[in-house]
Design a protein around this motif. Structure first.
Motif, PDB file in Angstrom:
ATOM      1  N   GLY A 103       0.826  -1.204   0.000  1.00 55.79           N
ATOM      2  CA  GLY A 103       0.000   0.000   0.000  1.00 55.79           C
ATOM      3  C   GLY A 103       0.852   1.243   0.000  1.00 55.79           C
ATOM      4  N   PRO A 104       0.236   2.405   0.040  1.00 52.42           N
ATOM      5  CA  PRO A 104       0.994   3.654   0.026  1.00 52.42           C
ATOM      6  C   PRO A 104       1.815   3.817   1.298  1.00 52.42           C
ATOM      7  CG  PRO A 104      -1.332   4.079   0.457  1.00 52.42           C
ATOM      8  CD  PRO A 104      -1.223   2.624   0.099  1.00 52.42           C
ATOM      9  N   GLN A 105       3.037   4.290   1.134  1.00 54.76           N
ATOM     10  CA  GLN A 105       3.927   4.477   2.263  1.00 54.76           C
ATOM     11  C   GLN A 105       4.093   5.970   2.567  1.00 54.76           C
ATOM     12  OE1 GLN A 105       5.242   1.731   3.876  1.00 54.76           O
ATOM     13  NE2 GLN A 105       3.913   0.576   2.495  1.00 54.76           N
ATOM     14  N   ASN A 106       4.007   6.316   3.841  1.00 61.26           N
ATOM     15  CA  ASN A 106       4.245   7.697   4.270  1.00 61.26           C
ATOM     16  C   ASN A 106       3.408   8.694   3.478  1.00 61.26           C
ATOM     17  OD1 ASN A 106       6.234   6.803   6.096  1.00 61.26           O
ATOM     18  ND2 ASN A 106       7.776   6.815   4.478  1.00 61.26           N
ATOM     19  N   VAL A 107       2.104   8.459   3.419  1.00 63.68           N
ATOM     20  CA  VAL A 107       1.237   9.344   2.660  1.00 63.68           C
ATOM     21  C   VAL A 107       1.085  10.666   3.393  1.00 63.68           C
ATOM     22  CG1 VAL A 107      -0.012   7.438   1.606  1.00 63.68           C
ATOM     23  CG2 VAL A 107      -0.830   8.403   3.755  1.00 63.68           C
ATOM     24  N   SER A 108       0.744  11.703   2.651  1.00 66.03           N
ATOM     25  CA  SER A 108       0.545  13.018   3.240  1.00 66.03           C
ATOM     26  C   SER A 108      -0.742  13.039   4.051  1.00 66.03           C
ATOM     27  CB  SER A 108       0.496  14.074   2.140  1.00 66.03           C
ATOM     28  OG  SER A 108      -0.656  13.879   1.329  1.00 66.03           O
ATOM     29  N   THR A 109      -0.886  14.108   4.840  1.00 67.11           N
ATOM     30  CA  THR A 109      -2.104  14.265   5.641  1.00 67.11           C
ATOM     31  C   THR A 109      -3.333  14.333   4.754  1.00 67.11           C
ATOM     32  OG1 THR A 109      -0.853  15.428   7.349  1.00 67.11           O
ATOM     33  CG2 THR A 109      -3.254  15.718   7.359  1.00 67.11           C
ATOM     34  N   GLY A 110      -3.214  15.021   3.618  1.00 67.55           N
ATOM     35  CA  GLY A 110      -4.351  15.154   2.718  1.00 67.55           C
ATOM     36  C   GLY A 110      -4.779  13.841   2.120  1.00 67.55           C
ATOM     37  N   PRO A 170      -8.048  19.301  17.558  1.00 68.67           N
ATOM     38  CA  PRO A 170      -8.818  18.318  16.782  1.00 68.67           C
ATOM     39  C   PRO A 170      -9.263  18.915  15.455  1.00 68.67           C
ATOM     40  CG  PRO A 170     -10.157  19.240  18.543  1.00 68.67           C
ATOM     41  CD  PRO A 170      -8.787  19.782  18.745  1.00 68.67           C
ATOM     42  N   LEU A 171      -9.487  18.041  14.507  1.00 72.21           N
ATOM     43  CA  LEU A 171      -9.970  18.478  13.202  1.00 72.21           C
ATOM     44  C   LEU A 171     -11.344  19.121  13.343  1.00 72.21           C
ATOM     45  CD1 LEU A 171      -9.561  18.344  10.048  1.00 72.21           C
ATOM     46  CD2 LEU A 171     -10.890  16.214  10.139  1.00 72.21           C
ATOM     47  N   ASP A 172     -11.513  20.326  12.762  1.00 72.38           N
ATOM     48  CA  ASP A 172     -12.808  20.986  12.760  1.00 72.38           C
ATOM     49  C   ASP A 172     -13.223  21.265  11.326  1.00 72.38           C
ATOM     50  OD1 ASP A 172     -11.186  23.086  11.961  1.00 72.38           O
ATOM     51  OD2 ASP A 172     -11.310  24.153  13.876  1.00 72.38           O
ATOM     52  N   SER A 173     -14.382  21.877  11.164  1.00 76.40           N
ATOM     53  CA  SER A 173     -14.923  22.092   9.826  1.00 76.40           C
ATOM     54  C   SER A 173     -14.033  23.011   8.988  1.00 76.40           C
ATOM     55  CB  SER A 173     -16.338  22.675   9.926  1.00 76.40           C
ATOM     56  OG  SER A 173     -16.317  23.911  10.646  1.00 76.40           O
ATOM     57  N   ARG A 174     -13.433  24.018   9.611  1.00 72.97           N
ATOM     58  CA  ARG A 174     -12.565  24.929   8.865  1.00 72.97           C
ATOM     59  C   ARG A 174     -11.313  24.215   8.356  1.00 72.97           C
ATOM     60  NH1 ARG A 174     -12.641  30.355   8.764  1.00 72.97           N
ATOM     61  NH2 ARG A 174     -14.113  30.387  10.512  1.00 72.97           N
ATOM     62  N   ARG A 175     -10.667  23.435   9.223  1.00 76.28           N
ATOM     63  CA  ARG A 175      -9.466  22.701   8.809  1.00 76.28           C
ATOM     64  C   ARG A 175      -9.815  21.639   7.777  1.00 76.28           C
ATOM     65  NH1 ARG A 175      -4.367  21.416  11.019  1.00 76.28           N
ATOM     66  NH2 ARG A 175      -3.250  20.333   9.336  1.00 76.28           N
ATOM     67  N   LEU A 176     -10.964  20.993   7.931  1.00 77.99           N
ATOM     68  CA  LEU A 176     -11.405  19.996   6.951  1.00 77.99           C
ATOM     69  C   LEU A 176     -11.558  20.626   5.576  1.00 77.99           C
ATOM     70  CD1 LEU A 176     -12.440  17.122   6.303  1.00 77.99           C
ATOM     71  CD2 LEU A 176     -14.718  17.919   6.977  1.00 77.99           C
ATOM     72  N   ALA A 177     -12.222  21.770   5.508  1.00 77.87           N
ATOM     73  CA  ALA A 177     -12.412  22.444   4.224  1.00 77.87           C
ATOM     74  C   ALA A 177     -11.078  22.874   3.624  1.00 77.87           C
ATOM     75  CB  ALA A 177     -13.331  23.645   4.402  1.00 77.87           C
ATOM     76  N   TRP A 236      -6.857  12.536  13.568  1.00 82.98           N
ATOM     77  CA  TRP A 236      -7.800  13.648  13.434  1.00 82.98           C
ATOM     78  C   TRP A 236      -8.233  14.275  14.759  1.00 82.98           C
ATOM     79  CZ3 TRP A 236      -6.383  14.254   8.962  1.00 82.98           C
ATOM     80  CH2 TRP A 236      -6.262  13.206   8.057  1.00 82.98           C
ATOM     81  N   THR A 237      -7.900  13.667  15.874  1.00 86.81           N
ATOM     82  CA  THR A 237      -8.205  14.307  17.157  1.00 86.81           C
ATOM     83  C   THR A 237      -7.041  15.148  17.669  1.00 86.81           C
ATOM     84  OG1 THR A 237      -7.456  12.324  18.333  1.00 86.81           O
ATOM     85  CG2 THR A 237      -9.823  12.500  17.826  1.00 86.81           C
ATOM     86  N   ASP A 238      -5.913  15.108  16.948  1.00 93.10           N
ATOM     87  CA  ASP A 238      -4.743  15.876  17.394  1.00 93.10           C
ATOM     88  C   ASP A 238      -3.922  16.300  16.187  1.00 93.10           C
ATOM     89  OD1 ASP A 238      -2.738  17.088  18.776  1.00 93.10           O
ATOM     90  OD2 ASP A 238      -1.860  15.252  19.577  1.00 93.10           O
ATOM     91  N   LEU A 239      -4.346  17.354  15.538  1.00 86.20           N
ATOM     92  CA  LEU A 239      -3.600  17.949  14.428  1.00 86.20           C
ATOM     93  C   LEU A 239      -2.920  19.211  14.943  1.00 86.20           C
ATOM     94  CD1 LEU A 239      -6.061  17.600  11.420  1.00 86.20           C
ATOM     95  CD2 LEU A 239      -3.941  16.354  11.779  1.00 86.20           C
TER      96      LEU A 239
END
Length: 525
Positions: free
Chosen positions: A349-356, A399-406, A392-395
């Motif tokens: 599988g993919p190795q060391n993928v980015s956060t996105g 934690p990830l919120d709607s603004r960071r998700l967008a 996603w609870t510690d970025l």
């Protein structure tokens, strides 16, 4: 003729071998012994026995011995020149088998694909000047003492022009590569690139990135201020890197075959590594490897080998020379190489993928699990927070919120849209349409057997806020004929009914098809 006869007698007397004055064994005068070398029969017997024992031990192969293997001659036979036409040459599969057997003596590998991959990589180093690409080899592990350095120590006696180091500057590499590719064996690489220890080696990283292709050069100004010239240094060379996992730049790992070494179990045994013995015993193995690869170099350079399904783009590029070597070797090696390729590329599988990319992957998994083609933002964030191994609870401490998700999804042209759920308009994300997830999934994620994008088959039936009909009527997912009432859903803050789901799949399950459902949303027969 008397003068001639006297002359011959004088010559014979001058050059004649005179018997030794003393015994060869004890050194005493021979006296009247009939032997020309010994004073007694006892001395002659002792001397003869000792010489026979010495000859048996050090006969240099004169006497055949079935119990001792043949070894390489003390003096290399390269001065004899190339082997004559018709001379016996080992087939490729035997040569590679010998390499696998040799490296396996000193390392306990985590699986059966590692040693064959190393054998093919060692082989490619001998003809790197004939290849267009040289894959990087990465040996990493979670903990020290997992055998990474041992692989490099053994490999240095099997590769071409080895240069084993733990610290080297780009300038030194430039000058070492002027006369052609060498094989760089770089240990403790995690200390070089780890930012936590002050590692900032962008020049070295760029060199290793570019140097996997034969045409790569690095331009540098050479000379003093009065006669400054631009010199293009070749940086193409096979490179093996060993270090603790986690410190390697992603730009290097994408150009590499990564072997994850593990600590040896207590019931696993390997031979002791004694360098002078390994160097001597590796010499004939390396000689056969070099001779065979040089013999088939043209075929390997021109080969376009078939590759396993799912191996494409850069992975296909770096595996091409190894698969070509396996095909040239014959025997079981074509199959062995493709199994190894599938293991390190497809199965890993993919190795060391980015956060996105990780975010896209987790979202696809959530959409697939729930069998939906849309989801409101609040529910999607709750699902992401529930991913057990997700970040996603510690970025960066939050934690990830709607603004960071967008913000994260905007880079992939995915944008939040108004979604109708049970007559309510809420912000969320959809699979299909402009700004949907389907296009990003198809470009940045590998395909899956049960694709979350199966909902896009009903793209024409999906409605947004401009639709004249409610989304509950034509389900984009698995519409059923369930006639249970629709549960009241919450708004984007989840204040009305936190227990109610906001997934369209719930709406789809209670929605009826057009010929069974009235136009009023949420009204069941």
């Amino acid at each position: 003729m008397p003068d001639f006869t006297d002359a011959l007698s004088a010559i014979d007397a001058a050059i004649a071998d005179e018997p030794a004055a003393n015994c060869l064994e004890c050194g005493r005068p021979r006296g009247d012994s009939p032997s020309a070398d010994f004073c007694s029969e006892n001395c002659q017997g002792i001397w003869t026995t000792r010489q026979a024992a010495a000859k048996e031990v050090e006969d240099r192969g004169i006497t055949p011995n079935r119990d001792l293997p043949e070894v390489a001659p003390v003096r290399p036979l390269t001065w004899l020149g190339p082997a004559p036409a018709g001379a016996y040459l080992k087939p490729g599969h035997e040569v590679l088998d010998a390499v696998v057997a040799f490296v396996s003596r000193f390392s306990a590998f985590p699986n059966e694909h590692c040693a064959p991959t190393l054998a093919m990589w060692y082989a490619h180093s001998h003809i790197a000047d004939r290849l267009y690409v040289t894959p990087r080899l990465i040996l990493d592990s979670a903990e020290p003492g997992s055998g990474k350095t041992r692989v490099l120590e053994v490999g240095q006696y099997l590769v071409a022009k080895p240069e084993m180091t733990i610290s080297i500057t780009p300038a030194a590499i430039f000058r070492m590569l002027v006369e052609g590719p060498i094989t760089l064996l770089f240990d403790e690489i995690d200390a070089v690139f780890n930012p936590k220890t002050g590692g900032n080696n962008e020049d070295l990283r760029a060199l290793l990135n570019a140097g996997y292709k034969r045409t790569a050069t690095v331009a540098r100004c050479v000379g003093d201020a009065k006669s400054m010239n631009v010199t293009r240094f070749p940086v193409y060379a096979p490179v093996a890197l060993a270090g603790i996992a986690g410190g390697m730049p992603d730009t290097i790992t994408t150009r590499a075959i990564t072997i994850h070494m593990r600590k040896r179990r207590y019931d696993e045994t390997v031979e002791e590594f004694i360098e002078e013995d390994v160097e001597r015993e590796a010499a004939p193995v390396r000689g056969d490897l070099e001779a065979w690869t040089r013999r088939v170099a043209d075929d390997i350079a021109r080969a376009r080998p078939d590759r396993p399904d799912g191996v494409r783009d850069r992975a296909a590029e770096i595996w091409r020379p190894l698969l070509a070597i396996a095909d040239a070797a014959g025997g079981q090696w074509p199959e062995t190489a493709r199994k190894a390729c599938r293991h390190f590329v497809v199965d890993a599988g993919p190795q060391n993928v980015s956060t996105g990319v990780r975010l896209l992957s987790d979202i696809r998994e959530i959409f697939t699990t729930h069998g939906t083609d849309r989801m409101v933002t609040a529910e999607l964030i709750r699902e992401l927070h529930a991913v057990e191994d997700g970040p996603w609870t510690d970025l960066q401490g939050k934690p990830l919120d709607s603004r960071r998700l967008a913000k994260e999804l905007e880079r992939y042209s995915v944008r939040p849209r108004d979604v109708k759920v049970n007559g309510k308009t809420l912000k969320g994300y959809r699979v299909d349409g402009d700004g949907g997830l389907a296009d990003a999934w198809s470009r940045y994620l590998p395909p899956i057997e049960t694709a979350a994008t199966s909902a896009t088959n009903a793209t024409g039936e999906v409605n947004d806020t401009s639709d004249t009909e409610s989304v509950a009527r034509p389900s984009a997912t698995n519409a059923t004929h369930t006639r249970d009432p629709v549960a009241e859903v919450a708004d984007s803050r989840g204040t009305q009914n936190p227990a109610a789901t906001l997934l369209t799949s719930t709406v789809a399950q209670v929605a009826a098809v057009a010929d069974e459902t009235p136009d009023t949303p949420g009204e069941a027969r």
